[in-house]
Design an enzyme around this catalytic site. Sequence first.
Site, PDB file in Angstrom:
ATOM      1  N   LYS A  47       1.140  -1.376   0.344  1.00 62.40           N
ATOM      2  CA  LYS A  47      -0.106   0.009   0.063  1.00 62.40           C
ATOM      3  C   LYS A  47       0.824   1.181   0.040  1.00 62.40           C
ATOM      4  O   LYS A  47       1.854   1.642   1.241  1.00 62.40           O
ATOM      5  CB  LYS A  47      -0.953  -0.099   1.503  1.00 62.40           C
ATOM      6  N   THR A  51      -3.887   6.272   4.850  1.00 58.67           N
ATOM      7  CA  THR A  51      -4.686   7.472   5.956  1.00 58.67           C
ATOM      8  C   THR A  51      -6.121   6.619   6.815  1.00 58.67           C
ATOM      9  O   THR A  51      -6.693   6.067   6.726  1.00 58.67           O
ATOM     10  CB  THR A  51      -5.197   8.871   5.024  1.00 58.67           C
ATOM     11  N   GLU A 124      -0.840  -1.222  -4.383  1.00 60.82           N
ATOM     12  CA  GLU A 124      -2.617  -0.103  -4.277  1.00 60.82           C
ATOM     13  C   GLU A 124      -2.450   1.097  -3.853  1.00 60.82           C
ATOM     14  O   GLU A 124      -1.406   1.558  -2.783  1.00 60.82           O
ATOM     15  CB  GLU A 124      -3.484  -0.837  -3.102  1.00 60.82           C
ATOM     16  N   GLY A 125      -2.769   1.842  -4.727  1.00 60.90           N
ATOM     17  CA  GLY A 125      -2.705   3.542  -4.430  1.00 60.90           C
ATOM     18  C   GLY A 125      -3.589   3.928  -3.517  1.00 60.90           C
ATOM     19  O   GLY A 125      -4.263   2.990  -2.760  1.00 60.90           O
ATOM     20  N   VAL A 126      -4.149   4.951  -3.285  1.00 65.03           N
ATOM     21  CA  VAL A 126      -5.362   5.535  -2.276  1.00 65.03           C
ATOM     22  C   VAL A 126      -6.255   6.356  -3.652  1.00 65.03           C
ATOM     23  O   VAL A 126      -5.782   7.181  -3.927  1.00 65.03           O
ATOM     24  CB  VAL A 126      -3.839   6.504  -1.510  1.00 65.03           C
ATOM     25  N   GLY A 127      -7.180   5.752  -2.692  1.00 64.69           N
ATOM     26  CA  GLY A 127      -8.633   6.580  -4.017  1.00 64.69           C
ATOM     27  C   GLY A 127      -8.593   6.447  -5.164  1.00 64.69           C
ATOM     28  O   GLY A 127      -7.862   5.710  -5.850  1.00 64.69           O
ATOM     29  N   ASN A 184     -16.503  -4.155 -10.795  1.00 62.65           N
ATOM     30  CA  ASN A 184     -16.932  -4.534 -10.053  1.00 62.65           C
ATOM     31  C   ASN A 184     -18.673  -4.298 -10.562  1.00 62.65           C
ATOM     32  O   ASN A 184     -18.801  -3.199  -9.814  1.00 62.65           O
ATOM     33  CB  ASN A 184     -16.142  -3.355  -9.081  1.00 62.65           C
TER      34      ASN A 184
END
Length: 239
Positions: A47, A51, A124-127, A184
């Site tokens: 990650k 946050t 994995e990114g953020v947002g 998804n």
Amino acid sequence: MLFQKEKVMKGQVLAISGIDTGIGKTVVTGLLARCFAETGWRTITQKIAQTGCEGVSEDIAEHRKLMGIDLQEADLDGTTCPYLFRFPASPHLAATVEGREIDFMTIRRSTFRLQKLYDLVLLEGVGGLLVPLTPELLFADYVRDAGYGLVLVSASRLGSINHTLLSLEACARRGIPVRAIVYNRYFEADERIAANTREVIAAALKRYGFGEAPVIDLNTSGLSAEPGDLQRILNPPGQ
């Protein structure tokens, strides 16, 4: 350009991003890691920053649960998530609130360590794709400069066409190779919308130059990835 090309043989890195926050990146990252591991690839997830939590990254813990393994030493020492912030916001703001700075080379060194131990690292990114890691650096630009391929998580919910095409355009403009879209279906309410959205997204992949990238469904039974899909993600035809 943030990084110089390294000549050392090491594991491959794939970035995982989404068209929005809350789109299912964490679940997709964990399930993809399990799929690759089951085909014989020594796989770990990372990650880039988290946050709104303390201690061990909550997303990393979810990855391990989905992979069916315990937390690893690299999870406990922070290698798999080099930046944790208590404040629940975009990383650039969370760091400012806590009086800290994000150093992209700290992240890069952590990834290097994992690449030496594993065949494949899923980052994995953020947002969403254009979330700022720092006031000057977007996640998409980090991925571009590192030379990573990208798996983009989309969804069947209303509004996904716009968000997905914007993300594909951002990748095309930056030269980021999109290796797959995970679609998804947990969000679907109307099958006509879900089916048409998937068709539009598949057509857009070709239009933006990513025609070899598979569209993989995520539903209640898991990922619909076939062995051929996984092979195309890691070794795209013509590359």
